[in-house]
Scaffold this motif. Structure first.
Motif, PDB file in Angstrom:
ATOM      1  N   GLU A  31      29.330 -22.906   6.005  1.00  0.00           N
ATOM      2  CA  GLU A  31      29.440 -24.283   5.499  1.00  0.00           C
ATOM      3  C   GLU A  31      28.407 -25.180   6.192  1.00  0.00           C
ATOM      4  O   GLU A  31      28.339 -25.234   7.420  1.00  0.00           O
ATOM      5  CB  GLU A  31      30.862 -24.803   5.763  1.00  0.00           C
ATOM      6  N   LYS A  32      27.594 -25.909   5.393  1.00  0.00           N
ATOM      7  CA  LYS A  32      26.541 -26.748   5.985  1.00  0.00           C
ATOM      8  C   LYS A  32      27.088 -28.043   6.598  1.00  0.00           C
ATOM      9  O   LYS A  32      26.472 -28.623   7.487  1.00  0.00           O
ATOM     10  CB  LYS A  32      25.475 -27.056   4.933  1.00  0.00           C
ATOM     11  N   LYS A  33      28.240 -28.514   6.139  1.00  0.00           N
ATOM     12  CA  LYS A  33      28.831 -29.735   6.694  1.00  0.00           C
ATOM     13  C   LYS A  33      29.871 -29.334   7.741  1.00  0.00           C
ATOM     14  O   LYS A  33      30.959 -28.876   7.418  1.00  0.00           O
ATOM     15  CB  LYS A  33      29.495 -30.558   5.590  1.00  0.00           C
ATOM     16  N   ARG A  34      29.546 -29.571   9.003  1.00  0.00           N
ATOM     17  CA  ARG A  34      30.450 -29.169  10.085  1.00  0.00           C
ATOM     18  C   ARG A  34      31.612 -30.164  10.216  1.00  0.00           C
ATOM     19  O   ARG A  34      31.431 -31.364  10.066  1.00  0.00           O
ATOM     20  CB  ARG A  34      29.714 -29.107  11.412  1.00  0.00           C
ATOM     21  N   ALA A  57      30.563 -20.108  -1.981  1.00  0.00           N
ATOM     22  CA  ALA A  57      31.880 -20.632  -1.626  1.00  0.00           C
ATOM     23  C   ALA A  57      32.838 -19.512  -1.220  1.00  0.00           C
ATOM     24  O   ALA A  57      33.687 -19.676  -0.339  1.00  0.00           O
ATOM     25  CB  ALA A  57      32.450 -21.428  -2.799  1.00  0.00           C
ATOM     26  N   ILE A 117      32.209 -18.534   2.428  1.00  0.00           N
ATOM     27  CA  ILE A 117      32.709 -19.558   3.356  1.00  0.00           C
ATOM     28  C   ILE A 117      34.232 -19.479   3.464  1.00  0.00           C
ATOM     29  O   ILE A 117      34.808 -19.574   4.559  1.00  0.00           O
ATOM     30  CB  ILE A 117      32.265 -20.960   2.878  1.00  0.00           C
ATOM     31  N   LYS A 118      34.902 -19.245   2.325  1.00  0.00           N
ATOM     32  CA  LYS A 118      36.363 -19.125   2.321  1.00  0.00           C
ATOM     33  C   LYS A 118      36.795 -17.911   3.149  1.00  0.00           C
ATOM     34  O   LYS A 118      37.794 -17.972   3.895  1.00  0.00           O
ATOM     35  CB  LYS A 118      36.857 -18.986   0.879  1.00  0.00           C
ATOM     36  N   ARG A 132      36.481 -18.648   6.896  1.00  0.00           N
ATOM     37  CA  ARG A 132      37.605 -19.475   7.353  1.00  0.00           C
ATOM     38  C   ARG A 132      38.872 -18.627   7.530  1.00  0.00           C
ATOM     39  O   ARG A 132      39.635 -18.804   8.493  1.00  0.00           O
ATOM     40  CB  ARG A 132      37.854 -20.600   6.356  1.00  0.00           C
ATOM     41  N   ASP A 167      36.125 -23.903  10.548  1.00  0.00           N
ATOM     42  CA  ASP A 167      34.991 -24.660  10.005  1.00  0.00           C
ATOM     43  C   ASP A 167      34.155 -23.849   9.016  1.00  0.00           C
ATOM     44  O   ASP A 167      33.243 -24.374   8.378  1.00  0.00           O
ATOM     45  CB  ASP A 167      34.097 -25.184  11.138  1.00  0.00           C
ATOM     46  N   GLY A 168      34.443 -22.538   8.898  1.00  0.00           N
ATOM     47  CA  GLY A 168      33.711 -21.727   7.918  1.00  0.00           C
ATOM     48  C   GLY A 168      32.281 -21.467   8.323  1.00  0.00           C
ATOM     49  O   GLY A 168      31.422 -21.230   7.463  1.00  0.00           O
TER      50      GLY A 168
END
Length: 547
Positions: free
Chosen positions: A11-14, A59, A62-63, A66, A79-80
């Motif tokens: 994920e690029k947004k921490r 996606a 990233i899931k 997590r 945080d993925g």
């Protein structure tokens, strides 16, 4: 393979913050480099997640990261993101390393399937190669066999044209060729088909085929075969039309009538019944001979010199007659007739054998024998008598059914079967097999197997002990092994020998087949190794105790 990533993946947004206790602590930006993404996917897969291996971060990945962080690390707010050298990566690394180590021990091959590259194990590769080789050889054998049958019938036509089968038959062929020049055999196409199929068999039949050559030859052989199929079918259709025209419109003497009907029937059976040309020719010839011997209403009808398909020929060449009596008279047995005769021959021979053989093995032996040249000759001779038995039915206008044919042929064949070379060979084989098999195990296999075990046995007991036991007690060990294994090993070897034979081998040749079967039996070899190891240990212990 270096088990590391160079930059964060995920994920690029921490949503997490750096550790405030660490001076100048901060996270590197997420870059999702393809090589790093692929490594993270491998790590997750090694830890039990079903993920595809490629270099794209989506996606789904990233899931999955997590989920791994929550279950493996107990993160309350995953945080993925997988950072190089940090908790998420370090938690998954041990299983990835173990998986890579395990994979390195497995020999793999790179193959292409459906245009896509994939990796397979050596076992999978060898199984695939074996299946492909079997499939191509089966196809090549089919094409070659059919081309052979085309060549056979065309050779017969040429023989007839050259008067090798008599002047009358030559005149019939001359008449057919004169009426339609397209009835000349298509030699070029059928010989090319046979040649290319033979080359494909040679390429595909090698122990280590050159698959590029096999593929190219497969394409060439298939193209040549398909062309020959069309050419030969056109040739047969021309013969059907021409022979039919001659039969329908010409006034001919009785003997010539038979020749023309035979030529017409050969062509008709190939196209309408799907028979090979060779079998159709044999059936037509045998049917015509049966017709000649009928002397009843069929002969009387033909004596009128006017022969048509809708007349006498149609009455004679009915399906059951062609498939049964006429087919057997041509030496070509169908599956149903062959199976029935094999069963009856086995039943007649089994009680008279000097040794033991299972019913299934005996039936297999005779089924193979009946398809050999010797078996076909035996059937042809038996049918001379059978046709005589069927003559009353033929004269009354009723063709014998398959059951009547089986019974008549079986009665003739089984009457003197034990005097036939095939039954004598089987009898001699079963009589000598127990002793010959035991001797082969004791004198040939056991010594070779123990010699192959020398290095391991010397390592355990030392060279002096091995040499002493091999010199003084080898014979006892070999005898013990052979006596313990002879029963089941011999029984299995007998079945294998029968399966490998075609029914024409003598007793000595069948024993050689049985010996070869035992030599190639991996399970038997393992049992012998185990017994030799056990006996060697027992002898070594006794020798040590005596010292």
């Amino acid at each position: 393979m270096a088990l590391k990533i160079t930059a964060p993946v995920g994920e690029k947004k921490r949503i997490t913050q750096p550790d405030p206790k660490k001076k100048n602590a901060k996270f590197k930006p997420v870059q999702n480099k393809p090589a790093d993404v692929e490594m993270v996917r491998l790590m997750l897969k090694a830890n039990g997640y079903a993920v595809a291996i490629h270099g794209k971060c989506d996606a789904g990945l990233i899931k999955t990261i997590r989920d791994f962080q929550k279950k493996k690390l107990g993160f309350k707010k995953p945080d993925g993101i997988v950072d190089p050298g940090m908790r998420t990566w370090n938690a998954g690394l041990p299983k990835l390393a173990a998986q890579v180590a395990a994979d390195s021990k497995v020999e793999v091959y790179e193959v292409y399937e459906g245009g896509k590259k994939k990796l397979v194990t050596k076992k999978e590769y060898e199984a695939g190669v074996k299946a492909l080789q079997k499939e191509i050889l089966s196809k090549a054998n089919k094409m070659h066999s059919e081309a052979e049958s085309w060549v056979s019938i065309c050779n017969d036509i040429e023989k007839t044209r050259q008067a090798q089968d008599g002047l009358l038959d030559a005149l019939v062929e001359f008449a057919v060729s004169s009426v339609n020049d397209k009835t000349d055999p298509p030699w070029t196409d059928i010989l090319n088909a046979r040649s290319e199929a033979s080359l494909l068999k040679a390429f595909a039949g090698k122990s280590s085929p050159d698959w590029n050559k096999v593929h190219k030859q497969d394409l060439k052989a298939t193209k040549t075969y398909n062309k020959a199929v069309k050419t030969f079918k056109k040739f047969i259709q021309a013969r059907i039309g021409t022979a039919s025209s001659i039969v329908s419109n010409l006034e001919i003497v009785r003997d010539t009538s038979f020749s023309v009907v035979e030529a017409y029937m050969t062509a008709r059976l190939v196209v309408t019944k799907g028979m090979t040309p060779a079998k159709a020719n044999a059936v037509a010839a045998a049917s015509t001979e049966a017709l000649k011997s009928g002397a009843g209403q069929f002969g009387e009808y033909l004596a009128g010199n006017n022969v048509t398909w809708d007349g006498a020929a149609k009455k004679v060449f009915i399906d059951s007659f062609i498939a049964g009596l006429a087919g057997a008279a041509g030496g070509k047995l169908g599956d149903a007739l062959s199976k029935g005769l094999a069963t009856k021959l086995a039943a007649a021979v089994l009680p008279k054998l000097s040794g033991n053989l299972s019913k299934k093995a005996a039936e297999t032996f005779f089924k193979r024998f009946l398809t050999s040249k010797a078996g076909q000759a035996m059937v042809t001779n038996a049918l001379k008598e059978t046709i005589g038995l069927m003559k009353p039915l033929i004269e009354k206008g009723r063709a014998p059914n398959l059951k009547e044919i089986k019974e008549a042929v079986a009665k003739t064949l089984t009457a003197g079967i034990m005097s036939h070379a095939s039954a004598k060979a089987l009898d001699g084989f079963t009589k000598k097999l127990p002793g010959a098999g035991e001797a082969f195990l004791r004198k040939t296999m056991a010594p070779k197997i123990m010699d192959s075990m020398r290095k391991d046995l010397v390592k355990i007991y030392g060279a002096d002990t091995f040499d002493t036991l091999a010199t003084k007690h080898a014979g006892e060990i070999y005898l013990k092994v052979a006596e313990s294994l002879t029963g089941k090993a011999i029984e299995k070897a007998a079945v294998d020998a029968v399966n490998a034979s075609d029914g024409s081998q003598n007793a000595g040749q069948m024993q050689k087949l049985a010996n070869d079967a035992m030599r190639k039996d991996a399970e038997l070899r393992k049992k012998m190794q185990d017994m030799i190891r056990t006996e060697f240990a027992r002898k070594a212990k006794a020798m040590k105790k005596a010292a």
